[in-house]
Design a protein around this motif. Structure first.
Motif, PDB file in Angstrom:
ATOM      1  N   GLU A 182     -23.751 -32.627 -43.295  1.00  0.00           N
ATOM      2  CA  GLU A 182     -24.955 -32.353 -44.071  1.00  0.00           C
ATOM      3  C   GLU A 182     -25.154 -30.844 -44.239  1.00  0.00           C
ATOM      4  O   GLU A 182     -25.498 -30.370 -45.327  1.00  0.00           O
ATOM      5  CB  GLU A 182     -26.174 -32.970 -43.389  1.00  0.00           C
ATOM      6  CG  GLU A 182     -26.188 -34.480 -43.416  1.00  0.00           C
ATOM      7  CD  GLU A 182     -27.210 -35.058 -42.445  1.00  0.00           C
ATOM      8  OE1 GLU A 182     -28.102 -34.314 -41.987  1.00  0.00           O
ATOM      9  OE2 GLU A 182     -27.103 -36.252 -42.121  1.00  0.00           O
ATOM     10  N   SER A 183     -24.942 -30.097 -43.153  1.00  0.00           N
ATOM     11  CA  SER A 183     -25.065 -28.640 -43.222  1.00  0.00           C
ATOM     12  C   SER A 183     -24.025 -28.056 -44.164  1.00  0.00           C
ATOM     13  O   SER A 183     -24.312 -27.129 -44.925  1.00  0.00           O
ATOM     14  CB  SER A 183     -24.912 -28.034 -41.823  1.00  0.00           C
ATOM     15  OG  SER A 183     -25.045 -26.638 -41.852  1.00  0.00           O
ATOM     16  N   ALA A 184     -22.811 -28.595 -44.126  1.00  0.00           N
ATOM     17  CA  ALA A 184     -21.750 -28.125 -45.015  1.00  0.00           C
ATOM     18  C   ALA A 184     -22.151 -28.302 -46.476  1.00  0.00           C
ATOM     19  O   ALA A 184     -21.996 -27.395 -47.300  1.00  0.00           O
ATOM     20  CB  ALA A 184     -20.452 -28.880 -44.727  1.00  0.00           C
ATOM     21  N   ALA A 185     -22.672 -29.481 -46.813  1.00  0.00           N
ATOM     22  CA  ALA A 185     -23.046 -29.763 -48.197  1.00  0.00           C
ATOM     23  C   ALA A 185     -24.189 -28.871 -48.665  1.00  0.00           C
ATOM     24  O   ALA A 185     -24.136 -28.276 -49.751  1.00  0.00           O
ATOM     25  CB  ALA A 185     -23.438 -31.235 -48.335  1.00  0.00           C
TER      26      ALA A 185
ATOM     27  N   LEU B 260     -23.111 -25.153 -48.809  1.00  0.00           N
ATOM     28  CA  LEU B 260     -22.203 -24.898 -49.921  1.00  0.00           C
ATOM     29  C   LEU B 260     -23.008 -24.502 -51.154  1.00  0.00           C
ATOM     30  O   LEU B 260     -22.638 -23.570 -51.889  1.00  0.00           O
ATOM     31  CB  LEU B 260     -21.369 -26.143 -50.221  1.00  0.00           C
ATOM     32  CG  LEU B 260     -20.461 -26.077 -51.448  1.00  0.00           C
ATOM     33  CD1 LEU B 260     -19.414 -24.972 -51.306  1.00  0.00           C
ATOM     34  CD2 LEU B 260     -19.787 -27.434 -51.692  1.00  0.00           C
ATOM     35  N   SER B 261     -24.119 -25.189 -51.359  1.00  0.00           N
ATOM     36  CA  SER B 261     -24.996 -24.852 -52.482  1.00  0.00           C
ATOM     37  C   SER B 261     -25.761 -23.560 -52.231  1.00  0.00           C
ATOM     38  O   SER B 261     -25.718 -22.630 -53.038  1.00  0.00           O
ATOM     39  CB  SER B 261     -25.988 -26.001 -52.726  1.00  0.00           C
ATOM     40  OG  SER B 261     -26.906 -25.673 -53.741  1.00  0.00           O
ATOM     41  N   ASP B 262     -26.437 -23.471 -51.077  1.00  0.00           N
ATOM     42  CA  ASP B 262     -27.302 -22.317 -50.789  1.00  0.00           C
ATOM     43  C   ASP B 262     -26.527 -21.035 -50.514  1.00  0.00           C
ATOM     44  O   ASP B 262     -26.996 -19.943 -50.858  1.00  0.00           O
ATOM     45  CB  ASP B 262     -28.185 -22.614 -49.575  1.00  0.00           C
ATOM     46  CG  ASP B 262     -29.253 -23.651 -49.864  1.00  0.00           C
ATOM     47  OD1 ASP B 262     -29.308 -24.139 -51.011  1.00  0.00           O
ATOM     48  OD2 ASP B 262     -30.026 -23.984 -48.959  1.00  0.00           O
ATOM     49  N   GLY B 263     -25.375 -21.169 -49.846  1.00  0.00           N
ATOM     50  CA  GLY B 263     -24.670 -19.982 -49.375  1.00  0.00           C
ATOM     51  C   GLY B 263     -23.487 -19.549 -50.217  1.00  0.00           C
ATOM     52  O   GLY B 263     -22.972 -18.438 -50.023  1.00  0.00           O
ATOM     53  N   VAL B 264     -23.051 -20.390 -51.137  1.00  0.00           N
ATOM     54  CA  VAL B 264     -21.866 -20.059 -51.943  1.00  0.00           C
ATOM     55  C   VAL B 264     -22.166 -20.180 -53.443  1.00  0.00           C
ATOM     56  O   VAL B 264     -22.094 -19.199 -54.183  1.00  0.00           O
ATOM     57  CB  VAL B 264     -20.665 -20.952 -51.570  1.00  0.00           C
ATOM     58  CG1 VAL B 264     -19.435 -20.550 -52.387  1.00  0.00           C
ATOM     59  CG2 VAL B 264     -20.363 -20.874 -50.077  1.00  0.00           C
TER      60      VAL B 264
ATOM     61  N   TRP C  33     -28.937 -33.342 -53.561  1.00  0.00           N
ATOM     62  CA  TRP C  33     -27.889 -33.455 -54.583  1.00  0.00           C
ATOM     63  C   TRP C  33     -26.486 -33.236 -54.006  1.00  0.00           C
ATOM     64  O   TRP C  33     -25.636 -34.133 -54.119  1.00  0.00           O
ATOM     65  CB  TRP C  33     -28.176 -32.492 -55.727  1.00  0.00           C
ATOM     66  CG  TRP C  33     -29.353 -32.907 -56.543  1.00  0.00           C
ATOM     67  CD1 TRP C  33     -30.668 -32.679 -56.256  1.00  0.00           C
ATOM     68  CD2 TRP C  33     -29.333 -33.671 -57.755  1.00  0.00           C
ATOM     69  NE1 TRP C  33     -31.475 -33.240 -57.222  1.00  0.00           N
ATOM     70  CE2 TRP C  33     -30.686 -33.845 -58.155  1.00  0.00           C
ATOM     71  CE3 TRP C  33     -28.318 -34.196 -58.554  1.00  0.00           C
ATOM     72  CZ2 TRP C  33     -31.034 -34.541 -59.322  1.00  0.00           C
ATOM     73  CZ3 TRP C  33     -28.659 -34.876 -59.714  1.00  0.00           C
ATOM     74  CH2 TRP C  33     -29.998 -35.046 -60.077  1.00  0.00           C
ATOM     75  N   PRO C  34     -26.189 -32.090 -53.393  1.00  0.00           N
ATOM     76  CA  PRO C  34     -24.850 -31.933 -52.818  1.00  0.00           C
ATOM     77  C   PRO C  34     -24.607 -32.890 -51.648  1.00  0.00           C
ATOM     78  O   PRO C  34     -23.473 -33.332 -51.440  1.00  0.00           O
ATOM     79  CB  PRO C  34     -24.825 -30.473 -52.353  1.00  0.00           C
ATOM     80  CG  PRO C  34     -26.258 -30.091 -52.207  1.00  0.00           C
ATOM     81  CD  PRO C  34     -26.993 -30.858 -53.262  1.00  0.00           C
ATOM     82  N   GLU C  35     -25.667 -33.228 -50.911  1.00  0.00           N
ATOM     83  CA  GLU C  35     -25.503 -34.130 -49.772  1.00  0.00           C
ATOM     84  C   GLU C  35     -25.121 -35.527 -50.232  1.00  0.00           C
ATOM     85  O   GLU C  35     -24.224 -36.161 -49.658  1.00  0.00           O
ATOM     86  CB  GLU C  35     -26.815 -34.170 -48.977  1.00  0.00           C
ATOM     87  CG  GLU C  35     -26.694 -34.825 -47.624  1.00  0.00           C
ATOM     88  CD  GLU C  35     -27.965 -34.667 -46.808  1.00  0.00           C
ATOM     89  OE1 GLU C  35     -28.534 -35.706 -46.412  1.00  0.00           O
ATOM     90  OE2 GLU C  35     -28.389 -33.518 -46.579  1.00  0.00           O
TER      91      GLU C  35
ATOM     92  N   MET D  94     -21.522 -35.408 -51.439  1.00  0.00           N
ATOM     93  CA  MET D  94     -20.585 -35.295 -50.321  1.00  0.00           C
ATOM     94  C   MET D  94     -20.453 -36.624 -49.586  1.00  0.00           C
ATOM     95  O   MET D  94     -19.341 -37.000 -49.168  1.00  0.00           O
ATOM     96  CB  MET D  94     -21.043 -34.206 -49.357  1.00  0.00           C
ATOM     97  CG  MET D  94     -20.078 -33.932 -48.210  1.00  0.00           C
ATOM     98  SD  MET D  94     -18.545 -33.107 -48.725  1.00  0.00           S
ATOM     99  CE  MET D  94     -19.119 -31.392 -48.832  1.00  0.00           C
ATOM    100  N   ALA D  95     -21.548 -37.339 -49.435  1.00  0.00           N
ATOM    101  CA  ALA D  95     -21.508 -38.632 -48.752  1.00  0.00           C
ATOM    102  C   ALA D  95     -20.582 -39.599 -49.475  1.00  0.00           C
ATOM    103  O   ALA D  95     -19.793 -40.316 -48.849  1.00  0.00           O
ATOM    104  CB  ALA D  95     -22.913 -39.216 -48.657  1.00  0.00           C
ATOM    105  N   ARG D  96     -20.650 -39.608 -50.811  1.00  0.00           N
ATOM    106  CA  ARG D  96     -19.765 -40.494 -51.582  1.00  0.00           C
ATOM    107  C   ARG D  96     -18.321 -40.000 -51.559  1.00  0.00           C
ATOM    108  O   ARG D  96     -17.380 -40.788 -51.486  1.00  0.00           O
ATOM    109  CB  ARG D  96     -20.246 -40.591 -53.025  1.00  0.00           C
ATOM    110  CG  ARG D  96     -21.173 -41.760 -53.305  1.00  0.00           C
ATOM    111  CD  ARG D  96     -22.527 -41.521 -52.759  1.00  0.00           C
ATOM    112  NE  ARG D  96     -23.410 -42.678 -52.914  1.00  0.00           N
ATOM    113  CZ  ARG D  96     -24.702 -42.615 -52.642  1.00  0.00           C
ATOM    114  NH1 ARG D  96     -25.255 -41.483 -52.214  1.00  0.00           N
ATOM    115  NH2 ARG D  96     -25.462 -43.694 -52.769  1.00  0.00           N
TER     116      ARG D  96
END
Length: 306
Positions: free
Chosen positions: A138-141, A144-148, A236-238, A241-243
């Motif tokens: 969850e943190s990765a997803a 990825l949006s917030d930090g990259v 949205w990214p989470e 990523m789950a799928r």
């Protein structure tokens, strides 16, 4: 040099070097300096009455200072712009921190808990292996949006001023944008503006993950889960990523000793996950980075040719 080309160079520099310890053990990272400034203002203003107005003033001050600093730094040329942009992107450091969780889980559950505690704010002491892995993904997803993607997006739109404004607002949100008694009023403006600045990047991140994982057929499910998330953007990214990994994310978790019964994301997928899924999430982080780099590179070439 075009902004897109500057961003391509910055992304490659960040991917190559990340955040080297030899540098940031001697200097204060810009994000740390921003955070210290926000902390100083919060201690002096977040009391008595008119907290919401004071929070708006703090946000306006942060935006003005960040914009002015960005404009000033552009005077020193393209190399400085590339370096500053690379410093404020977080691709390699994000992958490193998430991968550390997977490595920790492979070593032992306590080690996995210790590693995930570095990247999440929820309670980690009694986490199971599955909860540790889920938290890391969850943190990765979200990051990825917030930090990259978001920093890259705002640099592309508005150069260094746009990037620094985004980082200032995002840092403020992470420090004072909570719906607690202390921050509800003072951090209101920072939280709302951060939501606005992440509106497009979060959905871009989602679309890239869906494109890379071939999950277009499940778009309606992704949309449904994204709308159930407590954040207007993180879902949205989470959900994508789950799928992409075919895992269930979110669900109940504990903050400050209080269990919160949050909705599941992709709840029908397997919930018993571990280090393997964490490593797959890291692979997806690099795939999204590669897709973004490829698209930017094509744009640069088109502009050079035509």
């Amino acid at each position: 040099m075009s902004v897109a080309l500057l961003l391509v160079c910055a992304m490659c520099l960040d991917a190559a070097l990340g955040e080297p310890d030899w540098l940031w053990s001697r200097l204060r990272h810009p994000a740390v300096l921003i955070g210290q400034g926000i902390g100083w203002l919060e201690k002096r203003l977040n009391h008595s009455g008119q907290r919401r107005i004071k929070g708006v003033v703090v946000l306006m001050l942060l935006v003005l200072v960040a914009c002015a600093l960005g404009q000033f730094l552009t005077l020193f040329g393209s190399l400085i712009e590339i370096i500053v942009c690379a410093i404020l992107l977080a691709q390699k450091s994000l992958v490193t921190h998430v991968r550390d969780v997977g490595d920790g889980l492979r070593a032992s559950l306590p080690e996995g808990r210790a590693m995930v505690a570095r990247i999440v704010s929820r309670d980690t002491t009694d986490m199971s292996e599955t909860q540790v892995a889920r938290s890391a993904i969850e943190s990765a997803a979200e990051n990825l949006s917030d930090g990259v993607v978001a920093p890259a997006f705002w640099f592309l739109i508005a150069g260094l001023p746009g990037l620094l404004v985004y980082k200032a607002v995002n840092t403020a949100d992470s420090m004072i944008g909570y719906r607690t008694e202390r921050y509800r009023e003072f951090g209101w403006a920072s939280a709302r503006v951060d939501d606005l600045l992440n509106l497009i990047p979060a959905r871009l991140t989602c679309v890239m993950i869906v494109a890379l994982s071939g999950q277009w057929g499940r778009w309606s499910d992704i949309l449904g889960d994204a709308r159930k998330h407590i954040s207007p953007n993180a879902g949205w990214p989470e959900a994508a990523m789950a799928r992409a990994l075919n895992v269930a994310l979110a669900g109940p978790r504990s903050y400050d000793g209080q269990m919160r019964d949050l909705a599941w994301v992709n709840g029908d997928a397997p919930r018993n996950i571990g280090a393997y899924e964490v490593f797959r999430a890291c692979d997806m982080l690099w795939k999204v980075w590669g897709l973004a780099l490829a698209l930017l590179s094509v744009w640069v070439v088109i502009n050079l040719v035509f």
